[in-house]
Design an enzyme around this catalytic site. Structure first.
Site, PDB file in Angstrom:
ATOM      1  N   GLY A  46       0.941  -0.967   0.207  1.00  0.00           N
ATOM      2  CA  GLY A  46      -0.021  -0.113   0.042  1.00  0.00           C
ATOM      3  C   GLY A  46       0.931   1.416  -0.048  1.00  0.00           C
ATOM      4  O   GLY A  46       1.951   1.126   0.569  1.00  0.00           O
ATOM      5  N   GLN A  51       2.855   9.926   1.596  1.00  0.00           N
ATOM      6  CA  GLN A  51       4.277   9.258   1.896  1.00  0.00           C
ATOM      7  C   GLN A  51       4.957   9.775   0.611  1.00  0.00           C
ATOM      8  O   GLN A  51       6.098   9.724   0.629  1.00  0.00           O
ATOM      9  CB  GLN A  51       3.929   7.665   1.739  1.00  0.00           C
ATOM     10  CG  GLN A  51       3.601   7.342   2.987  1.00  0.00           C
ATOM     11  CD  GLN A  51       3.229   5.685   2.963  1.00  0.00           C
ATOM     12  OE1 GLN A  51       2.286   5.097   2.216  1.00  0.00           O
ATOM     13  NE2 GLN A  51       4.364   4.917   3.191  1.00  0.00           N
ATOM     14  N   CYS A  91       6.317  -0.292   7.267  1.00  0.00           N
ATOM     15  CA  CYS A  91       5.692   0.882   6.320  1.00  0.00           C
ATOM     16  C   CYS A  91       6.947   1.160   5.479  1.00  0.00           C
ATOM     17  O   CYS A  91       8.047   1.451   6.054  1.00  0.00           O
ATOM     18  CB  CYS A  91       5.399   2.030   7.184  1.00  0.00           C
ATOM     19  SG  CYS A  91       5.090   3.275   6.525  1.00  0.00           S
ATOM     20  N   LEU A  92       6.611   1.660   4.289  1.00  0.00           N
ATOM     21  CA  LEU A  92       7.822   2.138   3.323  1.00  0.00           C
ATOM     22  C   LEU A  92       8.365   3.473   3.935  1.00  0.00           C
ATOM     23  O   LEU A  92       9.394   3.790   3.403  1.00  0.00           O
ATOM     24  CB  LEU A  92       7.235   2.225   2.087  1.00  0.00           C
ATOM     25  CG  LEU A  92       6.934   1.154   1.100  1.00  0.00           C
ATOM     26  CD1 LEU A  92       6.041   1.321  -0.299  1.00  0.00           C
ATOM     27  CD2 LEU A  92       8.005   0.172   0.900  1.00  0.00           C
ATOM     28  N   HIS A 133      -4.184   1.345   7.805  1.00  0.00           N
ATOM     29  CA  HIS A 133      -2.816   1.815   7.848  1.00  0.00           C
ATOM     30  C   HIS A 133      -2.803   2.982   6.837  1.00  0.00           C
ATOM     31  O   HIS A 133      -2.139   4.206   7.212  1.00  0.00           O
ATOM     32  CB  HIS A 133      -2.022   0.655   7.385  1.00  0.00           C
ATOM     33  CG  HIS A 133      -0.472   1.172   7.441  1.00  0.00           C
ATOM     34  ND1 HIS A 133       0.599   0.761   8.155  1.00  0.00           N
ATOM     35  CD2 HIS A 133       0.209   2.041   6.741  1.00  0.00           C
ATOM     36  CE1 HIS A 133       1.781   1.143   7.790  1.00  0.00           C
ATOM     37  NE2 HIS A 133       1.368   2.070   6.905  1.00  0.00           N
ATOM     38  N   GLU A 134      -3.181   2.790   5.746  1.00  0.00           N
ATOM     39  CA  GLU A 134      -2.957   3.968   4.611  1.00  0.00           C
ATOM     40  C   GLU A 134      -3.846   5.195   4.634  1.00  0.00           C
ATOM     41  O   GLU A 134      -3.502   6.283   4.874  1.00  0.00           O
ATOM     42  CB  GLU A 134      -3.373   3.182   3.286  1.00  0.00           C
ATOM     43  CG  GLU A 134      -2.624   2.281   2.864  1.00  0.00           C
ATOM     44  CD  GLU A 134      -1.073   2.331   2.676  1.00  0.00           C
ATOM     45  OE1 GLU A 134      -0.712   3.715   3.088  1.00  0.00           O
ATOM     46  OE2 GLU A 134      -0.339   1.372   3.298  1.00  0.00           O
ATOM     47  N   HIS A 137      -2.160   7.424   7.253  1.00  0.00           N
ATOM     48  CA  HIS A 137      -0.901   8.260   6.611  1.00  0.00           C
ATOM     49  C   HIS A 137      -1.837   9.750   6.025  1.00  0.00           C
ATOM     50  O   HIS A 137      -1.299  10.601   6.327  1.00  0.00           O
ATOM     51  CB  HIS A 137      -0.515   7.682   5.267  1.00  0.00           C
ATOM     52  CG  HIS A 137       0.641   6.670   5.578  1.00  0.00           C
ATOM     53  ND1 HIS A 137       1.519   7.127   6.200  1.00  0.00           N
ATOM     54  CD2 HIS A 137       0.723   5.452   5.423  1.00  0.00           C
ATOM     55  CE1 HIS A 137       2.555   5.924   6.413  1.00  0.00           C
ATOM     56  NE2 HIS A 137       1.877   4.777   5.778  1.00  0.00           N
TER      57      HIS A 137
HETATM   58 NI    NI Z   1       2.879   3.213   5.620  1.00  0.00          NI
END
Ligand code: NI
Length: 167
Positions: A46, A51, A91-92, A133-134, A137
């Protein structure tokens, strides 16, 4: 399509609350395409616009094993949640750090699809965790914010290393 640069903690821009997308246009779809390409390139499941330092409410997700079933979410809104599930996540924007986070076991989300059409889905388990989670963000929240002070303290050495590596 293009590969976008992903912000990593402790970048304060990750705390930005994204704005609603007023109208779904080719520009919106270009951002979604770039997010998807970047997510796949980085091996994520995701990726939220936040991000990539784009503060509009959208994210992409692909939880399929073949990585060939992408879903695009614009102006996502969780309308119902069911139960709780504790699962390890990464997470990236927080490379190399993983922690168990409690999220809804199942949820229903309203959103606009790639073409701007209203859509709704109910998912559970891993996909529910990912959507939750997304959307975090888009509200300026990362998974570390869900951890207890003790758990966070235990990750402190790794977080310091990450911040130093970046500087
Ligand atoms: Ni993330």
């Amino acid at each position: 399509m293009a590969i976008l640069e992903i912000l990593t903690i402790p970048d304060p821009r990750l705390k930005t609350v994204a704005k609603e997308v007023a109208e779904v246009t080719d520009h919106t779809r270009k951002i979604l395409d770039d997010l998807l390409e970047t997510m796949l390139e980085e091996g994520g499941v995701g990726l939220a616009a936040t991000q990539a330092n784009i503060h509009e409410r959208m994210f992409v997700m692909d939880v399929s094993t073949g990585k060939n079933e992408p879903i695009h979410f614009i102006n996502p809104r969780i309308i119902e949640t069911f139960g709780e599930l504790e699962m390890e996540e990464g997470c990236l924007s927080i490379p190399g750090i993983y922690a168990k986070v409690t999220r809804p076991q199942k949820l229903t989300v309203h959103y606009l699809d790639y073409h701007g059409k209203p859509a709704e889905m109910t998912v559970e388990g891993y996909a529910a965790k990912c959507i939750h989670h997304e959307i975090d963000h888009l509200n300026g929240v990362v998974f570390l914010d869900h951890l207890s002070p003790l758990k966070r303290k235990m990750l402190e050495p790794k977080l310091k290393k990450l911040a130093k590596h970046k500087a």
